[in-house]
Design an enzyme around this catalytic site. Structure first.
Site, short mmCIF file in Angstrom:
data_model
loop_
_atom_site.label_atom_id
_atom_site.label_comp_id
_atom_site.label_asym_id
_atom_site.label_seq_id
_atom_site.Cartn_x
_atom_site.Cartn_y
_atom_site.Cartn_z
N CYS A 277 0.85 -1.19 0.00
CA CYS A 277 0.00 0.00 0.00
C CYS A 277 0.89 1.25 0.00
O CYS A 277 1.87 1.28 0.73
CB CYS A 277 -0.88 -0.03 1.25
SG CYS A 277 -2.19 1.18 1.22
N PRO A 278 0.62 2.23 -0.83
CA PRO A 278 -0.55 2.39 -1.69
C PRO A 278 -0.32 1.94 -3.14
O PRO A 278 -1.02 2.41 -4.04
CB PRO A 278 -0.80 3.89 -1.64
CG PRO A 278 0.60 4.47 -1.62
CD PRO A 278 1.41 3.48 -0.79
#
Length: 82
Positions: free
Chosen positions: A20-21
């Site tokens: 993430c992201p």
């Protein structure tokens, strides 16, 4: 390509192995280039994507369809509506 429910997926964004992201950023790059009506499947091994992608989709006014847990990854289906 169709998902398990028979929905036609136009584009697969494979973010497996990214943290993430990363998967969300890959989706953002891809969705910007696609025409309205495109259905995208985002594949991610990062559990956070199962929450982050639907939240972002709703925030920007696109359509969140569903999230499925697959064998070792999540598949998030979204549709570009504007």
């Amino acid at each position: 390509m169709a998902d398990d429910a028979g929905m036609k997926v136009d584009e697969v964004v494979d973010g497996r192995g990214l943290f993430c992201p990363g998967p969300l950023m890959e989706l953002i790059k891809s969705i910007q280039l696609k025409p309205v009506g495109t259905v995208l499947a985002v594949l991610s091994t990062d559990e956070g994507s199962a929450k982050d992608i639907p939240a972002w989709i709703q925030k920007v006014g696109q359509e969140y369809i569903k999230t499925d847990k697959k064998d070792g990854y999540w598949e998030v289906i979204v549709k570009k509506i504007k």
